[in-house]
Design an enzyme around this catalytic site. Sequence first.
Site, PDB file in Angstrom:
ATOM      1  CG  ASP A  79      -1.583   3.029 -22.793  1.00  0.00           C
ATOM      2  OD1 ASP A  79      -2.727   2.553 -22.755  1.00  0.00           O
ATOM      3  OD2 ASP A  79      -0.651   2.688 -21.891  1.00  0.00           O
TER       4      ASP A  79
ATOM      5  CB  THR B 219      -1.656  -0.279 -15.502  1.00  0.00           C
ATOM      6  OG1 THR B 219      -2.517   1.090 -16.215  1.00  0.00           O
ATOM      7  CG2 THR B 219      -0.934   0.219 -14.225  1.00  0.00           C
TER       8      THR B 219
ATOM      9  N   GLY C 211      -7.803  19.821 -22.997  1.00  0.00           N
ATOM     10  CA  GLY C 211      -7.417  21.024 -23.743  1.00  0.00           C
ATOM     11  C   GLY C 211      -7.399  20.920 -25.319  1.00  0.00           C
TER      12      GLY C 211
ATOM     13  CE1 TYR D 173      -8.690   5.613 -10.969  1.00  0.00           C
ATOM     14  CE2 TYR D 173     -10.430   4.897  -9.433  1.00  0.00           C
ATOM     15  CZ  TYR D 173     -10.033   4.942 -10.633  1.00  0.00           C
ATOM     16  OH  TYR D 173     -10.556   4.334 -11.766  1.00  0.00           O
TER      17      TYR D 173
ATOM     18  CE  LYS E  90     -10.160   8.166 -13.265  1.00  0.00           C
ATOM     19  NZ  LYS E  90     -10.158   8.226 -14.860  1.00  0.00           N
TER      20      LYS E  90
ATOM     21  CB  THR F 172     -15.822  -2.795 -15.815  1.00  0.00           C
ATOM     22  OG1 THR F 172     -16.901  -1.857 -15.648  1.00  0.00           O
ATOM     23  CG2 THR F 172     -15.901  -3.540 -16.960  1.00  0.00           C
TER      24      THR F 172
END
Length: 319
Positions: free
Chosen positions: A31, A35, A102, A145, A149, A175
């Site tokens: 990470d 955020t 990769g 975003y 995606k 969620t």
Amino acid sequence: MRVLITGAAGFLGSHLADRFLAEGHSVVGLDNFITGHADNIAHLFGHERFEFMRHDISNYTYVAGDLDGVLHFASPASPVDYLEWPIQTLKVGSLGTHNAVGIATHKKARFFLASTSEVYGDPLVHPQPESYWGNVNPVGPRGVYDEAKRFAEAMTMAYHTYHGVDTRIIRIFNTYGPRMRPRDGRVVSNFIVQALNGEPITLYGDGSQTRSFCYVDDEIDGIYKLFMHGDSTPTNIGNPVEYTVKQLAEIVVELTGTKSEIVHQPLPVDDPKVRQPDISKARATLGWEPQVDVREGVRRTIEYFCTLMGSARMSPRAS
Ligand code: UDP
């Protein structure tokens, strides 16, 4: 198994790390803390099967040792966050996915992409089955975003087709639950934190837009089952019970017992009018469906934020 989870200090990534460790696997968490928050994984430091790398997956990444799975969960995921970090959002969905897939290719590991219901945009088909191609504005504020995606899905499928990588694509619908940041801007955390603070509850537009809210434990269970038993085509994982955002505000008011008033604010640009997953595929192929209804999930999330606010970690847009 030994798996790499990008975004491991985030809301979903940290719960996912917990699940893999609980199932007896080893986890390398990664990470960059844009955020994500170290508090979400503090309990894992010192765990003999957990390693952590502070790193941005959008940059070249070296992970030592064998891996059986790479789960790419790194990305700002709240509309407020991806408006604040638009370039990082585009990079982690594109360059980050390229690096993550990769690594999976090099290690002969399974690759799991966290995609989103946002690939359906402001949907013209309702509820949304995986076969729907979506209605996305590429140059609108949410495009950073949504298109990242969508690119990530195309990249994943190309590695599956051309390099034979074992891949999964999940489309995650709204969620919520413990470890959301109190001010991350998403509706469930906003409403609960506002209610507990006695602040006005900010209903955008007239509140007639709909969402279908999945409690985090159900989502994680769906992710784990999809990782273990899924196929390479996209799979919706979300709770199909649909609410208007106004109904959600009323549930939060009732369950918190707040005196806060509901106030109206402008609807954000390109805010989808409806959203509901068609989960026929997940039901049939994984035997998965959500167990926690929204009232129970919101109750558990209220408890979490009560504890958090008691420990004085609340500040405007705190991470
Ligand atoms: N929303 C709202 N008040 C808030 C935050 C969000 O009314 O304080 C609305 C938002 O306009 C959208 C829905 O709640 O219609 C869900 O927003 P969220 O940011 O949680 O995620 P989205 O589903 O839009 O990605």
